[in-house]
Write a protein that holds these residues in place. Structure first.
Motif, PDB file in Angstrom:
ATOM      1  N   TYR A 123      -6.740  10.328  -3.945  1.00 41.88           N
ATOM      2  CA  TYR A 123      -6.422   9.506  -2.775  1.00 41.88           C
ATOM      3  C   TYR A 123      -6.690   8.036  -3.072  1.00 41.88           C
ATOM      4  CZ  TYR A 123      -7.442   7.017   1.589  1.00 41.88           C
ATOM      5  OH  TYR A 123      -7.485   6.079   2.594  1.00 41.88           O
ATOM      6  N   PHE A 124      -5.821   7.163  -2.548  1.00 41.89           N
ATOM      7  CA  PHE A 124      -6.030   5.712  -2.614  1.00 41.89           C
ATOM      8  C   PHE A 124      -5.243   5.072  -1.478  1.00 41.89           C
ATOM      9  CE2 PHE A 124      -2.044   6.486  -4.628  1.00 41.89           C
ATOM     10  CZ  PHE A 124      -1.286   5.338  -4.454  1.00 41.89           C
ATOM     11  N   ASN A 125      -5.360   3.758  -1.330  1.00 44.14           N
ATOM     12  CA  ASN A 125      -4.580   3.051  -0.314  1.00 44.14           C
ATOM     13  C   ASN A 125      -4.072   1.718  -0.872  1.00 44.14           C
ATOM     14  OD1 ASN A 125      -6.848   1.425  -0.294  1.00 44.14           O
ATOM     15  ND2 ASN A 125      -7.330   1.711   1.866  1.00 44.14           N
ATOM     16  N   ILE A 126      -3.401   0.952  -0.033  1.00 40.40           N
ATOM     17  CA  ILE A 126      -2.839  -0.341  -0.462  1.00 40.40           C
ATOM     18  C   ILE A 126      -3.886  -1.448  -0.397  1.00 40.40           C
ATOM     19  CG2 ILE A 126      -1.030  -2.064  -0.040  1.00 40.40           C
ATOM     20  CD1 ILE A 126       0.126   0.568  -1.020  1.00 40.40           C
ATOM     21  N   LEU A 127      -4.723  -1.439   0.635  1.00 48.19           N
ATOM     22  CA  LEU A 127      -5.703  -2.511   0.805  1.00 48.19           C
ATOM     23  C   LEU A 127      -6.605  -2.659  -0.418  1.00 48.19           C
ATOM     24  CD1 LEU A 127      -7.178  -4.672   2.457  1.00 48.19           C
ATOM     25  CD2 LEU A 127      -8.491  -2.843   3.556  1.00 48.19           C
ATOM     26  N   SER A 128      -7.005  -1.549  -1.018  1.00 47.04           N
ATOM     27  CA  SER A 128      -7.936  -1.603  -2.155  1.00 47.04           C
ATOM     28  C   SER A 128      -7.345  -2.327  -3.366  1.00 47.04           C
ATOM     29  CB  SER A 128      -8.361  -0.195  -2.556  1.00 47.04           C
ATOM     30  OG  SER A 128      -7.259   0.554  -3.020  1.00 47.04           O
ATOM     31  N   GLN A 129      -6.035  -2.621  -3.334  1.00 43.52           N
ATOM     32  CA  GLN A 129      -5.366  -3.283  -4.453  1.00 43.52           C
ATOM     33  C   GLN A 129      -5.236  -4.794  -4.261  1.00 43.52           C
ATOM     34  OE1 GLN A 129      -1.690  -1.086  -5.582  1.00 43.52           O
ATOM     35  NE2 GLN A 129      -2.316   0.412  -4.048  1.00 43.52           N
ATOM     36  N   THR A 155      -2.591   1.813   4.848  1.00 44.56           N
ATOM     37  CA  THR A 155      -3.646   0.846   5.203  1.00 44.56           C
ATOM     38  C   THR A 155      -3.248  -0.595   4.886  1.00 44.56           C
ATOM     39  OG1 THR A 155      -5.174   2.583   4.414  1.00 44.56           O
ATOM     40  CG2 THR A 155      -6.163   0.579   5.288  1.00 44.56           C
ATOM     41  N   PHE A 156      -2.184  -1.066   5.556  1.00 47.75           N
ATOM     42  CA  PHE A 156      -1.865  -2.487   5.487  1.00 47.75           C
ATOM     43  C   PHE A 156      -2.860  -3.251   6.352  1.00 47.75           C
ATOM     44  CE2 PHE A 156       2.833  -1.194   5.032  1.00 47.75           C
ATOM     45  CZ  PHE A 156       2.767  -1.249   3.650  1.00 47.75           C
ATOM     46  N   ASP A 181       3.232   1.147  12.967  1.00 49.56           N
ATOM     47  CA  ASP A 181       3.280  -0.281  12.610  1.00 49.56           C
ATOM     48  C   ASP A 181       3.582  -0.456  11.120  1.00 49.56           C
ATOM     49  OD1 ASP A 181       2.697  -1.100  15.198  1.00 49.56           O
ATOM     50  OD2 ASP A 181       0.537  -1.144  14.848  1.00 49.56           O
ATOM     51  N   GLU A 182       2.961   0.380  10.297  1.00 50.54           N
ATOM     52  CA  GLU A 182       3.194   0.297   8.841  1.00 50.54           C
ATOM     53  C   GLU A 182       4.625   0.696   8.498  1.00 50.54           C
ATOM     54  OE1 GLU A 182      -1.487   1.331   7.831  1.00 50.54           O
ATOM     55  OE2 GLU A 182       0.015   2.924   7.877  1.00 50.54           O
ATOM     56  N   LEU A 183       5.167   1.668   9.216  1.00 46.59           N
ATOM     57  CA  LEU A 183       6.561   2.061   8.994  1.00 46.59           C
ATOM     58  C   LEU A 183       7.496   0.909   9.336  1.00 46.59           C
ATOM     59  CD1 LEU A 183       8.572   4.281   8.206  1.00 46.59           C
ATOM     60  CD2 LEU A 183       8.581   5.015  10.599  1.00 46.59           C
ATOM     61  N   ALA A 184       7.181   0.175  10.400  1.00 43.26           N
ATOM     62  CA  ALA A 184       8.009  -0.982  10.778  1.00 43.26           C
ATOM     63  C   ALA A 184       8.007  -2.034   9.674  1.00 43.26           C
ATOM     64  CB  ALA A 184       7.502  -1.577  12.090  1.00 43.26           C
ATOM     65  N   LEU A 185       6.859  -2.223   9.017  1.00 49.34           N
ATOM     66  CA  LEU A 185       6.774  -3.198   7.934  1.00 49.34           C
ATOM     67  C   LEU A 185       7.543  -2.712   6.701  1.00 49.34           C
ATOM     68  CD1 LEU A 185       5.707  -5.851   6.884  1.00 49.34           C
ATOM     69  CD2 LEU A 185       3.561  -4.737   6.346  1.00 49.34           C
TER      70      LEU A 185
END
Length: 300
Positions: A123-129, A155-156, A181-185
């Motif tokens: 598991y990972f997300n976008i924020l951690s990058q 996780t934007f 919200d993330e899907l909209a982005l």
């Protein structure tokens, strides 16, 4: 026995001078560690500063079913912090302090050795990058990882993402968890000409990135999944909402567990919703709900 590896930020959410341990990957790791059995393994790759918050975090983790051997203690950086504000709908907004320890996770020999194992879930997300140091460490993990399921909970936060990093992540995974919200982005960045229809957008993401499971949380409305070319929606139950912090992380942990346990797709979605509904009736992203009660409803 399940073998799980997670990556990303650990930080303290600060509410009016009260500090609560959190960060999406930590909340996910914690919630999943409570669902799995004691002989299952969950290792968490992150970094803490050499400070009082770090000591508090280690003390907390010592009482949980999380292997802390890949948690780095870094001199020269502070343990992550985020100021949290709840709006009138009790939805959180954040100020996430920059250049924290978790922004500077180092790719070291212990991570390299850990990647010689096979994992059931990564598991990972976008924020951690957001910072190049942790981003480059994660890219090394991508290159060397052997995992059956690769999960990204988007996780934007603020402007801590790029189209390139999102694309790399989507190309790597086979399970995506995203909110409306993330899907909209993602629509704005990748599918500006498509209509704003959830099923249409999830189908496009599935086609372009070949992601087996795409889970979409829709706030108070419920949640949906796109799997095996089918869009399934499940409404939420009416519950007394106390705090939505960590609800998405609990949802993602629960769906991960349900996938591992081999539930059918409709019950995976229902189980994830049930767990998130339990957590929003409690204060904080790490609160303990009646896990046995929820699992027993699904024969787990």
């Amino acid at each position: 026995m399940f073998n799980i590896l997670t990556f990303g930020e650990i930080l303290y959410d600060i509410y009016d001078n009260i500090s609560v341990i959190g960060g999406a990957p930590f909340n996910y790791s914690l919630q999943l560690s409570r669902l799995i059995e004691n002989d299952d393994k969950l290792k968490f790759i992150t970094a803490l500063g050499n400070d009082d918050y770090s000591k508090k975090a280690v003390d907390f983790i010592n009482n949980e079913n999380i292997d802390k051997s890949l948690i780095q203690i870094l001199n020269g950086y502070e343990t992550g912090k985020a100021s949290v504000f709840l709006n009138e709908n009790k939805v959180p907004d954040y100020i996430i302090y920059e250049n924290a320890a978790w922004d500077n996770i180092e790719y070291k020999a212990d991570i390299e050795n850990a990647l010689k194992e096979n994992y059931d879930i990564f598991y990972f997300n976008i924020l951690s990058q957001r910072n190049e140091k942790s981003y480059n460490t994660l890219k090394n993990v991508f290159k060397n990882l052997n995992a059956k399921y690769k999960v990204c909970d988007v996780t934007f936060r603020k402007n801590y993402y790029t189209k390139e990093k999102i694309k790399e992540s989507l190309e790597f995974i086979n399970i995506l968890k995203i909110n409306d919200d993330e899907l909209a982005l993602i629509k704005e960045l990748f599918y500006p000409s498509l209509q704003s229809d959830n099923e249409v957008l999830l189908k496009a993401i599935n086609k372009d990135f070949n992601i087996d499971y795409i889970f979409l949380t829709l706030g108070a409305s419920g949640a949906a999944v796109f799997y095996d070319n089918e869009y399934i929606f499940n409404p939420s139950n009416k519950v007394n909402v106390i705090d939505t912090v960590g609800a998405g992380d609990a949802f993602c942990a629960a769906l991960s567990y349900a996938v591992l346990k081999g539930l059918d797709i409709k019950n995976i979605l229902k189980f994830a919703l049930s767990v998130s509904e339990e957590t929003i009736q409690l204060k904080g992203g790490t609160a303990i709900y009646d896990i046995k009660k929820v699992k027993s409803k699904f024969g787990l």
